[in-house]
Design a protein around this motif. Structure first.
Motif, mmCIF file in Angstrom:
data_model
loop_
_atom_site.group_PDB
_atom_site.id
_atom_site.type_symbol
_atom_site.label_atom_id
_atom_site.label_comp_id
_atom_site.label_asym_id
_atom_site.label_seq_id
_atom_site.Cartn_x
_atom_site.Cartn_y
_atom_site.Cartn_z
ATOM 1 N N GLN A 25 0.918 -1.169 -0.067
ATOM 2 C CA GLN A 25 -0.133 -0.036 0.116
ATOM 3 C C GLN A 25 0.818 1.227 0.083
ATOM 4 O O GLN A 25 0.259 2.289 -0.171
ATOM 5 C CB GLN A 25 -1.034 -0.029 1.461
ATOM 6 C CG GLN A 25 -1.890 -1.024 1.115
ATOM 7 C CD GLN A 25 -2.725 -1.079 2.496
ATOM 8 O OE1 GLN A 25 -3.950 -0.599 2.540
ATOM 9 N NE2 GLN A 25 -2.257 -1.846 3.330
ATOM 10 N N VAL A 26 2.223 1.432 0.293
ATOM 11 C CA VAL A 26 3.156 2.475 0.281
ATOM 12 C C VAL A 26 4.034 2.309 -0.480
ATOM 13 O O VAL A 26 4.261 3.305 -1.443
ATOM 14 C CB VAL A 26 3.410 2.735 1.970
ATOM 15 C CG1 VAL A 26 4.316 3.946 1.686
ATOM 16 C CG2 VAL A 26 2.212 2.676 2.807
ATOM 17 N N ASN A 50 4.153 2.145 -4.426
ATOM 18 C CA ASN A 50 3.924 3.324 -5.065
ATOM 19 C C ASN A 50 5.252 4.194 -5.239
ATOM 20 O O ASN A 50 5.245 4.865 -6.670
ATOM 21 C CB ASN A 50 2.899 4.353 -4.219
ATOM 22 C CG ASN A 50 1.567 3.819 -3.923
ATOM 23 O OD1 ASN A 50 1.215 3.363 -5.117
ATOM 24 N ND2 ASN A 50 1.013 4.196 -3.049
ATOM 25 N N THR A 89 -1.048 -2.114 -6.443
ATOM 26 C CA THR A 89 -1.127 -2.388 -5.251
ATOM 27 C C THR A 89 -2.091 -3.920 -5.561
ATOM 28 O O THR A 89 -3.201 -3.714 -6.294
ATOM 29 C CB THR A 89 -2.135 -1.554 -4.116
ATOM 30 O OG1 THR A 89 -1.200 -0.635 -3.817
ATOM 31 C CG2 THR A 89 -2.468 -2.585 -2.866
ATOM 32 N N LYS A 97 -4.837 -6.002 -4.451
ATOM 33 C CA LYS A 97 -5.833 -5.808 -3.420
ATOM 34 C C LYS A 97 -6.283 -7.283 -2.622
ATOM 35 O O LYS A 97 -6.616 -7.256 -1.385
ATOM 36 C CB LYS A 97 -7.159 -5.258 -3.807
ATOM 37 C CG LYS A 97 -6.947 -3.676 -4.245
ATOM 38 C CD LYS A 97 -8.223 -3.469 -5.026
ATOM 39 C CE LYS A 97 -8.151 -1.855 -5.306
ATOM 40 N NZ LYS A 97 -9.496 -1.371 -6.142
ATOM 41 N N VAL A 105 -3.538 -7.833 0.051
ATOM 42 C CA VAL A 105 -3.837 -6.829 0.962
ATOM 43 C C VAL A 105 -5.064 -7.421 2.101
ATOM 44 O O VAL A 105 -5.147 -7.477 3.245
ATOM 45 C CB VAL A 105 -4.289 -5.242 0.482
ATOM 46 C CG1 VAL A 105 -4.969 -4.557 1.796
ATOM 47 C CG2 VAL A 105 -3.229 -4.675 0.134
ATOM 48 N N TYR A 130 3.513 3.942 8.853
ATOM 49 C CA TYR A 130 3.279 3.916 7.633
ATOM 50 C C TYR A 130 1.810 3.300 7.472
ATOM 51 O O TYR A 130 0.867 3.900 6.412
ATOM 52 C CB TYR A 130 4.062 2.965 6.767
ATOM 53 C CG TYR A 130 5.473 3.406 6.364
ATOM 54 C CD1 TYR A 130 5.461 4.445 5.559
ATOM 55 C CD2 TYR A 130 6.512 3.306 6.930
ATOM 56 C CE1 TYR A 130 6.605 5.073 5.142
ATOM 57 C CE2 TYR A 130 7.773 3.609 6.561
ATOM 58 C CZ TYR A 130 7.656 4.944 5.572
ATOM 59 O OH TYR A 130 9.151 5.252 5.142
ATOM 60 N N LEU A 131 1.460 2.350 8.176
ATOM 61 C CA LEU A 131 -0.179 1.763 8.059
ATOM 62 C C LEU A 131 -0.989 2.598 8.361
ATOM 63 O O LEU A 131 -2.203 2.592 7.905
ATOM 64 C CB LEU A 131 -0.101 0.511 8.634
ATOM 65 C CG LEU A 131 0.829 -0.842 8.171
ATOM 66 C CD1 LEU A 131 0.806 -1.994 9.182
ATOM 67 C CD2 LEU A 131 0.467 -0.832 6.635
ATOM 68 N N THR A 155 -2.883 4.138 5.625
ATOM 69 C CA THR A 155 -3.523 3.199 4.544
ATOM 70 C C THR A 155 -4.992 2.934 5.148
ATOM 71 O O THR A 155 -5.024 3.259 6.404
ATOM 72 C CB THR A 155 -2.745 2.137 4.369
ATOM 73 O OG1 THR A 155 -2.738 1.343 5.438
ATOM 74 C CG2 THR A 155 -1.209 2.688 4.147
ATOM 75 N N THR A 212 -5.619 0.278 6.136
ATOM 76 C CA THR A 212 -5.510 -0.871 7.311
ATOM 77 C C THR A 212 -5.204 -0.169 8.464
ATOM 78 O O THR A 212 -5.310 -0.834 9.762
ATOM 79 C CB THR A 212 -3.834 -1.351 6.788
ATOM 80 O OG1 THR A 212 -4.062 -2.224 5.805
ATOM 81 C CG2 THR A 212 -3.357 -2.355 7.965
ATOM 82 N N LYS A 213 -5.382 1.053 8.760
ATOM 83 C CA LYS A 213 -5.301 1.941 9.990
ATOM 84 C C LYS A 213 -6.674 1.432 10.813
ATOM 85 O O LYS A 213 -6.688 1.179 11.903
ATOM 86 C CB LYS A 213 -5.468 3.400 9.701
ATOM 87 C CG LYS A 213 -5.921 4.039 10.949
ATOM 88 C CD LYS A 213 -6.069 5.542 10.561
ATOM 89 C CE LYS A 213 -6.398 6.551 11.782
ATOM 90 N NZ LYS A 213 -6.469 8.111 11.706
#
Length: 213
Positions: free
Chosen positions: A122-123, A126, A132, A134, A137, A179-180, A183, A185-186
């Motif tokens: 996700q980071v 890029n 990504t 999915k 993920v 980092y998360l 995204t 995922t937070k």
């Protein structure tokens, strides 16, 4: 004697782990940039510092180390009397140290492989112009949710993962969590009340803010 040098990249999760420990200890150091996009970590002179070609490498005078978690443990012990204590309050008690050691192992083998894969998808993809995946993920988020359920239960008993004080166990989680949090995922952190409080506590520390700068 030469001072402390960190050979790494400021965006690297593993490099940030070491930088956090140094900032917590209020130590002066030099960050020597290793350009990952150019593959500097896979050739000399970096390979003479870490034959596995991964950042960071570390020097403290004549001492040369690699592997971020080994480096942070060295920093915590070598500079025990400076800055933040990153060891259990009674770290000479084998039982107390073992509890922290369990946390270090869980972070390294249960949390980080999943969390780092999510950060990659996700980071970091890029940065390299990649797309990504999915499906990956979703799969990794399901794995991370199970780990965070364990953390939620643990944090109902203690303020931090290794007890009532901040230790290396907590510190090692910070870079990838930072980092998360940027995204989707937070949500896995925020939907668990104790985990959410813990994340807020460890990411607002001055050292945590310094590595974001």
């Amino acid at each position: 004697m030469a001072g402390i040098k960190v050979f790494g990249n400021a965006a690297s999760i593993s490099t940030r782990r070491v930088l956090l420990a140094l900032h917590e200890k209020n130590l002066d150091f030099e960050l020597v940039n290793v350009e990952l996009k150019d593959g500097e970590h896979k050739k000399e002179p970096f390979l003479s510092r870490n034959p596995f070609g991964k950042v960071p490498a570390f020097e403290d005078g004549d001492l040369k180390l690699f592997e971020s978690r080994a480096i942070t443990q060295y920093i915590a012990h070598r500079y025990e009397g400076q800055g933040t204590n990153l060891l259990p309050a009674d770290y000479k008690n084998p039982a107390h140290y073992a509890i922290m050691a369990i946390g270090l192992e869980v972070e390294a083998h249960q949390f980080d492989p999943v969390a780092s894969k999510l950060a990659w998808e996700q980071v970091f993809k890029n940065f390299y112009g990649l797309t990504t995946d999915k499906a990956v993920v979703a799969e990794e988020e399901a794995k991370l949710a199970k780990v965070l359920d364990v953390y939620e239960a643990r944090l109902k008993e203690f303020k931090y993962l290794a007890g009532e004080t901040f230790t290396l166990t907590d510190l090692h989680h910070i870079p990838v969590i930072q980092y998360l949090l940027g995204t989707p995922t937070k949500k896995l952190f925020t939907e668990r009340p104790r985990v959410n409080e813990w994340v807020a506590e460890i990411t607002k520390r001055p050292a945590s803010q310094k590595i974001l700068q």
